[in-house]
Design an enzyme around this catalytic site. Structure first.
Site, PDB file in Angstrom:
ATOM      1  N   THR A  83      40.537  36.067  35.368  1.00 40.62           N
ATOM      2  CA  THR A  83      40.569  37.530  35.452  1.00 40.62           C
ATOM      3  C   THR A  83      41.912  38.125  35.069  1.00 40.62           C
ATOM      4  O   THR A  83      42.961  37.465  35.156  1.00 40.62           O
ATOM      5  CB  THR A  83      40.229  37.970  36.901  1.00 40.62           C
ATOM      6  N   SER A 120      42.516  35.990  46.469  1.00 43.91           N
ATOM      7  CA  SER A 120      41.412  36.255  45.540  1.00 43.91           C
ATOM      8  C   SER A 120      40.082  36.116  46.261  1.00 43.91           C
ATOM      9  O   SER A 120      40.004  35.553  47.352  1.00 43.91           O
ATOM     10  CB  SER A 120      41.487  35.245  44.403  1.00 43.91           C
ATOM     11  N   GLY A 163      33.436  40.241  40.012  1.00 45.32           N
ATOM     12  CA  GLY A 163      33.018  41.391  40.818  1.00 45.32           C
ATOM     13  C   GLY A 163      33.782  41.562  42.108  1.00 45.32           C
ATOM     14  O   GLY A 163      33.229  42.072  43.077  1.00 45.32           O
ATOM     15  N   GLY A 164      35.062  41.164  42.138  1.00 38.00           N
ATOM     16  CA  GLY A 164      35.846  41.365  43.358  1.00 38.00           C
ATOM     17  C   GLY A 164      35.123  40.728  44.537  1.00 38.00           C
ATOM     18  O   GLY A 164      34.575  39.629  44.429  1.00 38.00           O
ATOM     19  N   ARG A 193      46.264  30.926  39.829  1.00 35.45           N
ATOM     20  CA  ARG A 193      46.364  32.325  40.210  1.00 35.45           C
ATOM     21  C   ARG A 193      47.747  32.851  39.840  1.00 35.45           C
ATOM     22  O   ARG A 193      48.743  32.109  39.917  1.00 35.45           O
ATOM     23  CB  ARG A 193      46.182  32.400  41.721  1.00 35.45           C
ATOM     24  N   ASP A 196      45.661  42.909  44.170  1.00 36.62           N
ATOM     25  CA  ASP A 196      44.892  42.059  45.087  1.00 36.62           C
ATOM     26  C   ASP A 196      45.685  41.711  46.336  1.00 36.62           C
ATOM     27  O   ASP A 196      45.133  41.187  47.299  1.00 36.62           O
ATOM     28  CB  ASP A 196      44.430  40.775  44.382  1.00 36.62           C
ATOM     29  N   ASN A 228      42.058  41.122  36.624  1.00 34.70           N
ATOM     30  CA  ASN A 228      41.716  41.997  37.748  1.00 34.70           C
ATOM     31  C   ASN A 228      40.894  43.179  37.254  1.00 34.70           C
ATOM     32  O   ASN A 228      39.708  43.043  37.059  1.00 34.70           O
ATOM     33  CB  ASN A 228      42.944  42.426  38.543  1.00 34.70           C
ATOM     34  N   THR A 281      36.407  40.612  36.277  1.00 32.81           N
ATOM     35  CA  THR A 281      36.697  39.195  36.201  1.00 32.81           C
ATOM     36  C   THR A 281      35.629  38.591  35.302  1.00 32.81           C
ATOM     37  O   THR A 281      34.696  39.276  34.893  1.00 32.81           O
ATOM     38  CB  THR A 281      36.662  38.678  37.649  1.00 32.81           C
TER      39      THR A 281
HETATM   40  N1  GLY Z   1      40.893  40.005  41.006  1.00 31.46           N
HETATM   41  C1  GLY Z   1      39.652  39.582  41.560  1.00 31.46           C
HETATM   42  C2  GLY Z   1      39.821  38.446  42.548  1.00 31.46           C
HETATM   43  O1  GLY Z   1      40.727  37.671  42.411  1.00 31.46           O
HETATM   44  O2  GLY Z   1      39.078  38.340  43.478  1.00 31.46           O
END
Ligand code: GLY
Length: 596
Positions: free
Chosen positions: A425, A478, A500-501, A138, A449, A427, A407
């Site tokens: 991703t 995340s 998809g977040g 990350r 995020d 983002n 993502t």
């Molecule tokens: N940017 C999407 C996630 O990390 O959930």
């Protein structure tokens, strides 16, 4: 009038049937006995379920579509070329980790809205001998970041966490992919990066979806230098043209030849930091040099005899999915897919799991995540007992911003029995829009995020708290949830995950439930309508025509706010079947499932 009367009668009937058939006891819910183990997924059961399968009238996908089938190995991603890259490596003798890294670098070339080297991700690996581990690469907040850096003098949240130079975290993808390869791969970076380098150097044919996607991102891309590559002469790259990316090819060759040092300390770091400085960004050479991926123990949980291996913090994905699955287990066997009862239980389980996610989780280097409590069956039982079978609860205000929808997830299995689930991703689509001159790649806008202003919704409406506030060197929470599922005998069954977040968590879980609980084929499981609830906003989202009018009306009668949203999440999955593998890429999007 007659129609609406008919619908509300149908709604009432549907509610009553659900309550009577599925849950005879009135609220408060009874103490639930331990969930019975699921009947094993066997061919007869799947064939019976497939014969009875039906989606609501008007739903966009038919049942019974064939998946991609293979005997030995499978790669499923949002780019057919990237999946081809993985298969090329597998056929050359590589393992699933080699193929995953090849696919990841290829996505950075052929799927630049989300595939990346300027972003980050999570990899979930299970080797054929049973070893299981996850890798967190990350992004991290730059050293010069601060809690309120996105809040203006009047206390208002600005858009600087989403657009432009200040929006980026320190990228982790190159370090992460190299680390996975070094520990569990069998090939060199140069070998696995060869297909990506070829795609960048020789180019690939732009199709109509790619061209439309670039045009749709005009506002994100054209303020920055990527416009020269993606909008030559001011027009989006044309369908049928060859997209060659010479700067990116040079960057990839430097990484292939010199390893991640080229990116974090060498010529690419120089280009990245020079770009930051030109635009007022804060990422320094020190930030890059300090970046480290982290190996972490997967969140291991069970659902009715199946084992789930999922992503721990700094992603919320594994904990939140586990908590929601544990709650649902108390109501097993679940009501049928598509019923009011199933939608209600999903919504109420998601609500509770997301309340915990949004208020309690953050980077474990900064926050003590109550992992054991949130994933315990006993805790889930207390939450399940709070669910009123007749009525929706309300999400209380809680001490607590949404994540990017652009993502991408890819799943890999090899001929040796190794499996890799990876989600990566920038983002938002094309990240911050910033394109590194000379480097040839987009930078992420992952700083969004974080809870850029705790308590204020982020670009996807998630409201989060202090646990996810910005601190220098911290990883933003995340929702990514690359997941591996084992059958009750401990054998690899599924490799899945989503983009998809926050909808990553719910869609991944629903595809798994469709397979193990509802006995769907993988193709039907991926095509089935999806639901989403994230506590706040307090609304149950469904895909247009994804629930019948009677089910929608019943849910409203129970007190749910119900809203429709096109295309919930983007999932790419592989399922073991007798004689080999089924692979299905997201039917709502683009991609390729390639096997041999
Ligand atoms: N940017 C999407 C996630 O990390 O959930």
């Amino acid at each position: 009038m007659r129609e609406s009367l008919h619908r509300s009668r149908a709604a009432l009937l549907s509610t009553l049937l659900f309550v009577a058939a599925c849950h005879p006891a009135a609220s408060p819910a009874p103490a639930h006995p331990p969930a019975p183990a699921l009947e094993p997924r066997d061919a007869t059961r799947v064939a019976e379920a497939a014969a009875l399968a039906a989606f609501p009238g008007g739903w966009r996908f038919p049942v019974g579509v064939k998946p991609t089938e293979s005997e030995h190995a499978m790669v499923v991603s949002n780019s057919k070329l990237a999946s081809d890259a993985g298969i090329e490596i597998l056929k050359a003798g590589g393992n699933a980790v080699d193929a995953a890294v090849a696919t990841g670098f290829a996505l950075a070339v052929t799927y630049p809205s989300a595939g990346n080297i300027g972003g980050g991700g999570f990899m979930n690996i299970r080797m054929a001998d049973g070893r299981s581990m996850t890798l967190d690469y990350r992004e991290m907040a730059p050293g010069a970041s601060s809690r309120d850096m996105y809040v203006d003098a009047s206390g208002k949240l600005t858009n600087k966490s989403t657009v432009g130079y200040l929006a980026s975290g320190v990228p982790g993808s190159v370090a992460g992919m190299n680390e996975a390869l070094k520990k569990y791969g069998s090939m060199t970076l140069a070998q696995v990066m060869a297909p990506a380098i070829r795609y960048a150097e020789k180019g690939f044919m732009v199709d109509s979806v790619f061209s439309r996607g670039i045009e749709g991102a005009r506002r994100a891309i054209t303020p920055f230098e990527g416009k020269a590559v993606f909008f030559p002469g001011g027009e989006a790259v044309k369908t049928g043209s060859l997209l060659v990316q010479p700067d990116l090819a040079r960057t990839l060759k430097l990484i292939a030849a010199n390893g991640p040092k080229a990116f974090y300390e060498g010529a690419i770091a120089d280009s990245l930091v020079a770009e930051e400085q030109r635009g007022g960004g804060i990422i320094t050479k020190d930030d890059l040099r300090r970046y480290k991926p982290e190996w972490r123990t997967p969140i291991k949980s069970t659902y009715r005899g199946y084992t789930l291996l999922a992503m721990p913090p700094s992603s919320s994905g594994g904990i939140t999915m586990t908590e929601a699955m544990n709650i649902l287990e108390n109501f097993a066997p679940l009501p049928p897919a598509g019923s009011v009862g199933y939608a209600h239980l999903l919504a109420e389980s998601y609500r509770r799991a997301f309340m915990d996610r949004n208020s309690k989780l953050g980077d474990p280097a900064f926050v003590k995540n109550p992992l054991n409590e949130l994933t315990s069956k006993a805790y889930a039982k207390t939450l399940a007992a709070q669910i009123d079978l007749h009525h929706a609860s309300k999400t209380p205000a809680f001490d607590t911003r949404a994540e990017g929808t652009q993502t991408t997830h890819y799943s890999v299995v090899d001929n040796f029995g190794n499996a890799v689930a990876t989600t990566t991703t920038l983002n938002g689509g094309f990240g911050s829009g910033v394109w590194v001159r000379g480097g040839g790649f987009f930078m992420n806008n992952e700083m969004d995020d974080f809870a850029a202003q705790p308590g204020t919704p982020n670009m996807f409406g998630l409201v989060q708290g202090e646990a996810n506030a910005i601190r220098p060197g911290k990883r933003m929470l995340s929702a990514m949830d690359p997941t591996i599922v084992l059958d009750p005998q401990g054998k690899l069954l599924m490799v899945t995950g989503a983009a998809g977040g926050p909808t990553i968590i719910t869609a991944t879980m629903e595809v798994i439930l469709n397979v193990i609980e509802h006995h769907m084929t993988l193709a039907d499981a991926m095509r089935a309508p999806r639901l989403h609830h994230q506590a706040l906003p307090d609304a149950l989202r469904f895909e247009p025509n994804g629930m019948s009018a009677a089910v929608v009306d019943s849910l409203k009668a129970m007190g749910h706010t119900v809203t429709s949203q096109n295309g919930l999440a983007n999932v790419n999955s592989i399922l073991r079947v007798p004689g080999g593998w089924h692979g299905v890429y997201e039917p709502r999007s683009v991609g390729g499932a390639v096997g041999y």
